[in-house]
Design a protein around this motif. Structure first.
Motif, short mmCIF file in Angstrom:
data_model
loop_
_atom_site.label_atom_id
_atom_site.label_comp_id
_atom_site.label_asym_id
_atom_site.label_seq_id
_atom_site.Cartn_x
_atom_site.Cartn_y
_atom_site.Cartn_z
N GLN A 197 1.78 -8.33 -9.81
CA GLN A 197 1.48 -7.27 -10.80
C GLN A 197 2.33 -6.04 -10.56
O GLN A 197 2.82 -5.41 -11.51
CB GLN A 197 -0.02 -6.91 -10.77
N THR A 198 2.53 -5.68 -9.30
CA THR A 198 3.35 -4.51 -8.98
C THR A 198 4.78 -4.71 -9.46
O THR A 198 5.35 -3.84 -10.12
CB THR A 198 3.35 -4.26 -7.45
N GLY A 210 0.15 -5.99 -1.12
CA GLY A 210 -0.01 -6.92 -2.24
C GLY A 210 -0.07 -8.37 -1.83
O GLY A 210 -0.16 -9.25 -2.68
N PRO A 219 -1.63 -9.33 -6.41
CA PRO A 219 -1.33 -7.89 -6.57
C PRO A 219 0.17 -7.59 -6.50
O PRO A 219 0.67 -6.76 -7.26
CB PRO A 219 -2.07 -7.25 -5.39
N ALA A 220 0.89 -8.30 -5.63
CA ALA A 220 2.34 -8.06 -5.52
C ALA A 220 3.05 -8.44 -6.82
O ALA A 220 3.97 -7.75 -7.28
CB ALA A 220 2.91 -8.84 -4.35
N SER A 259 4.94 -4.52 -13.22
CA SER A 259 4.80 -3.16 -13.78
C SER A 259 6.08 -2.35 -13.56
O SER A 259 6.35 -1.42 -14.29
CB SER A 259 3.59 -2.46 -13.17
N ARG A 260 6.85 -2.73 -12.54
CA ARG A 260 8.12 -2.02 -12.31
C ARG A 260 9.30 -2.71 -13.01
O ARG A 260 10.45 -2.39 -12.74
CB ARG A 260 8.43 -2.00 -10.82
#
Ligand code: PLP
Length: 397
Positions: A334-335, A313, A331-332, A338-339
């Motif tokens: 977003q990860t 990410g 991307p990191a 989402s968690r």
């Protein structure tokens, strides 16, 4: 109490704020690794300190000429000739309290209310706020990782209006480390040539911190014909580990330098006499003192960029200069969002999380005008960098 609209429109420097926050947490007992600071971790070289000590002991502790001592100005003139192939006379030089004041003086001297200043983003945090303090209008031109953090001639052309008064270029760049090639500068110059009302500020503060073999060039090396409307800004802070001494300098057309000197004469007067002697020793002395610092920055840069790219990410391109890595962490973010690890999908929330959970201080990209990135300074020891990168990798795993 009502404060001025001007001062309400600006914010404290975010990089200094991160550094202060990290220092406060450290003082409270937390083992924080600070990667926020924009200053070399090395000590000022001994011959520079010795010159300053001698200045104190011989009583060189009074006002000097507002624009700098004649001998420091000569050292600056010689530096421009030696390093940059540029010719200036003493009336074209102003010594100030750091590169920050050089830019402040310039903007105060040339910007009227409503005048537009084109600032490529990611940008050094102080450019827009210094423009706002002069009631000018920052016009931000975005250059993300996909274009190597450099603006294109077409973007510059599109941003110029009849109100544009100044274009700021900073290469090597804080925060991205991007370096413009001579050809790229020539192409920007081609656009600027068509708009004679636009002045150019070339902020060369990181001239000596070059991480690959590319030579240093500024826009005047690419376009000597722009001499009459280009201001070159530089200083001793980064090259000689002299951030606390507060010496920067500007060179350019005499009439503008005279106006900038007037601004300084009615605000701070001369920069510290002792620091001026130190800066003279730095510029006239053995330039070999830069080499060991540069070698360390190069080694750390390699480590940091590789370590960042190994984190899922994260994406980071090589820096051509300065001592920062500017990683795309969209991307990191977003990860983690989402968690439910972070509540907001912003680089600010992400940086807060790194500070709270990994004890690592970084600066969010939005402080530099570009969302979704973080800036890591590698002006700290290799051991600190390894500790920080391990912690970041764990925190986002
Ligand atoms: N310009 C750039 C791009 C910088 O990063 C800095 C410091 O962070 C400066 C100018 C100002 O340097 P100083 O005022 O410390 O000399």
């Amino acid at each position: 109490m009502e404060l001025s609209r001007r001062v309400q429109a600006i914010k404290p420097s975010p990089t200094l704020a991160v550094t202060a926050r990290a220092a406060a947490l450290k003082a409270s007992g937390r083992d924080i690794v600070g990667l926020g600071a924009g200053e070399p971790d090395f000590d000022t070289p001994q011959h520079i300190k010795d010159a300053a000590i001698a200045a104190i002991n011989t009583g060189f502790t009074k006002y000097t000429a507002v624009d700098g001592t004649p001998s420091l100005k000569q050292a600056i003139i010689a530096k421009f000739k030696r390093d940059n192939g540029l010719d200036y006379g003493p009336k074209q030089i102003l010594v100030s309290c750091g590169g920050k004041q050089s830019f402040f003086n310039l903007v105060q001297a040339v910007i009227n209310p409503g005048d537009e200043v084109i600032i490529p983003a990611p940008f050094w945090v102080s450019y827009p706020d210094i423009v706002i303090l002069a009631d000018g209008k920052p016009v931000i031109v975005e250059a993300g990782i996909e274009q190597g953090f450099k603006i294109t001639p077409a973007q510059l052309e599109a941003a110029i209006t009849p109100k544009t008064r100044l274009f700021v270029i900073n290469s090597p760049s804080n925060p991205t480390g991007a370096v413009y090639s001579k050809a790229e500068l020539a192409a920007l110059g081609e656009v600027l040539r068509k708009h004679p009302q636009v002045l150019i500020a070339s902020d060369d503060m990181y001239e000596h911190i070059r991480l690959n073999d590319a030579p240093f060039v500024n826009i005047l090396n690419a376009c000597p014909d722009l001499y009459e409307r280009t201001l070159v800004l530089n200083g001793v802070s980064k090259a000689y580990a002299m951030t606390g001494w507060r010496i920067g300098y500007a060179a350019g057309p005499e009439a503008i330098l005279r106006a900038m000197t007037n601004v300084q004469s009615q605000s701070t007067s001369n920069p510290t006499s002792i620091s001026q002697v130190a800066a003279e020793a730095a510029l006239n002395g053995d330039q070999g003192c830069i080499a060991p610092m540069l070698a360390a920055f190069k080694a750390r840069h390699r480590y940091v960029v590789d370590a960042l790219n190994a984190i899922p990410g994260f994406k980071c391109v090589d820096s051509g200069g300065a001592f920062y890595a500017f990683a795309d962490v969209r991307p990191a973010i977003q990860t983690l969002l989402s968690r439910d690890v972070i509540e907001q999908g912003s680089d600010i929330a992400f940086s807060e999380y790194l500070l709270e959970s990994a004890d690592v201080a970084v600066v969010p990209g939005s402080a530099f005008g570009t969302e979704g990135y973080i800036r890591l300074s590698f002006a700290t020891s290799q051991a600190n960098l390894e500790k920080a990168l391990k912690r970041i990798a764990q925190a986002v795993a």
